[in-house]
Write a protein that holds these residues in place. Structure first.
Motif, PDB file in Angstrom:
ATOM      1  N   ASN A  35     -57.217 -46.898 -17.208  1.00 62.67           N
ATOM      2  CA  ASN A  35     -58.000 -46.312 -18.290  1.00 62.67           C
ATOM      3  C   ASN A  35     -57.083 -45.330 -19.014  1.00 62.67           C
ATOM      4  O   ASN A  35     -56.959 -44.181 -18.600  1.00 62.67           O
ATOM      5  CB  ASN A  35     -59.222 -45.608 -17.683  1.00 62.67           C
ATOM      6  N   CYS A  38     -57.725 -41.564 -19.972  1.00 63.72           N
ATOM      7  CA  CYS A  38     -57.814 -40.508 -18.958  1.00 63.72           C
ATOM      8  C   CYS A  38     -56.652 -40.570 -17.976  1.00 63.72           C
ATOM      9  O   CYS A  38     -56.340 -39.591 -17.315  1.00 63.72           O
ATOM     10  CB  CYS A  38     -59.145 -40.628 -18.220  1.00 63.72           C
ATOM     11  N   ASP A  40     -56.593 -42.870 -15.484  1.00 59.27           N
ATOM     12  CA  ASP A  40     -57.083 -43.426 -14.217  1.00 59.27           C
ATOM     13  C   ASP A  40     -56.459 -44.787 -13.966  1.00 59.27           C
ATOM     14  O   ASP A  40     -56.307 -45.585 -14.887  1.00 59.27           O
ATOM     15  CB  ASP A  40     -58.602 -43.620 -14.255  1.00 59.27           C
ATOM     16  N   CYS A  64     -59.239 -39.358 -12.134  1.00 60.36           N
ATOM     17  CA  CYS A  64     -60.117 -38.190 -12.157  1.00 60.36           C
ATOM     18  C   CYS A  64     -61.240 -38.331 -11.131  1.00 60.36           C
ATOM     19  O   CYS A  64     -61.448 -39.396 -10.541  1.00 60.36           O
ATOM     20  CB  CYS A  64     -60.683 -38.012 -13.560  1.00 60.36           C
ATOM     21  N   SER A  67     -63.764 -41.244 -11.815  1.00 50.63           N
ATOM     22  CA  SER A  67     -63.286 -42.606 -11.574  1.00 50.63           C
ATOM     23  C   SER A  67     -63.148 -42.886 -10.082  1.00 50.63           C
ATOM     24  O   SER A  67     -63.478 -43.984  -9.616  1.00 50.63           O
ATOM     25  CB  SER A  67     -61.955 -42.857 -12.289  1.00 50.63           C
ATOM     26  N   ARG A 122     -66.161 -39.671 -20.557  1.00 50.60           N
ATOM     27  CA  ARG A 122     -66.091 -39.973 -19.121  1.00 50.60           C
ATOM     28  C   ARG A 122     -66.754 -41.289 -18.754  1.00 50.60           C
ATOM     29  O   ARG A 122     -66.646 -41.719 -17.614  1.00 50.60           O
ATOM     30  CB  ARG A 122     -66.727 -38.850 -18.289  1.00 50.60           C
ATOM     31  N   CYS A 125     -64.347 -43.727 -17.472  1.00 56.60           N
ATOM     32  CA  CYS A 125     -63.921 -43.382 -16.106  1.00 56.60           C
ATOM     33  C   CYS A 125     -64.931 -43.926 -15.100  1.00 56.60           C
ATOM     34  O   CYS A 125     -64.564 -44.505 -14.082  1.00 56.60           O
ATOM     35  CB  CYS A 125     -63.833 -41.866 -15.943  1.00 56.60           C
TER      36      CYS A 125
HETATM   37 ZN    ZN Z   1     -61.046 -40.499 -15.701  1.00 55.13          ZN
END
Ligand code: ZN
Length: 149
Positions: A35, A38, A40, A64, A67, A122, A125
């Motif tokens: 992702n 972010c 992830d 994060c 995730s 988010r 995530c």
């Molecule tokens: Zn994330």
């Protein structure tokens, strides 16, 4: 303890000590996804039993809290499910991420992530692990079809 704090604590605990973390040798299929918004990263491993139910699901990666918590909860939630049931769970979860509140009982701990709908950044995530699951199932089914030709 206010309910939101309790939810947050459970989510944090999943992220700190994820369930089903680690590689899975000989998995029926695996999918790597990231992702970029972010940072992830996840690699999902799914092993099916003789009846095409999820025998084991594990993941590797980093990212994060949201995730990692989602991957931890998802790998717990799909164990024992058929691929069709896993896809149905994924569809319900996505409805929740779109703000629909029905069928939350079916989601177990995953329903605790409902709060991310307030933070559009988010949502990706929270969806990452399920996107990996859906891709893996799609590829697996296509491969199975070709195998029967
Ligand atoms: Zn994330």
């Amino acid at each position: 303890m206010p309910l939101d704090d309790l939810y947050r604590e459970i989510i944090m605990e999943h992220a700190r000590n994820p369930q089903n973390r680690g590689p899975l040798a000989g998995a029926t299929f695996q999918v790597g996804l990231n992702n970029p918004t972010c940072g992830d990263e996840i690699v999902l491993f799914v092993d099916l039993d003789d009846e095409a139910r999820v025998k084991e699901a594990k993941f590797e990666g980093q990212g994060c809290t949201i995730s990692m918590a989602a991957a931890s909860m998802m790998t717990e939630a799909i164990r024992g499910k058929t691929l069709g049931e896993a896809l149905a769970l994924s569809a319900r979860y996505r409805e929740m991420l779109l703000g629909k509140d029905d069928h939350l009982d079916d989601l177990g701990d995953l329903a605790l992530l409902k709060g991310v709908t307030q933070f559009p950044m988010r949502v990706k995530c929270a969806a990452l692990a399920f996107t990996a699951l859906e891709k893996g199932i799609t590829h697996h089914k296509e491969a199975a079809l070709h195998g029967q030709e």
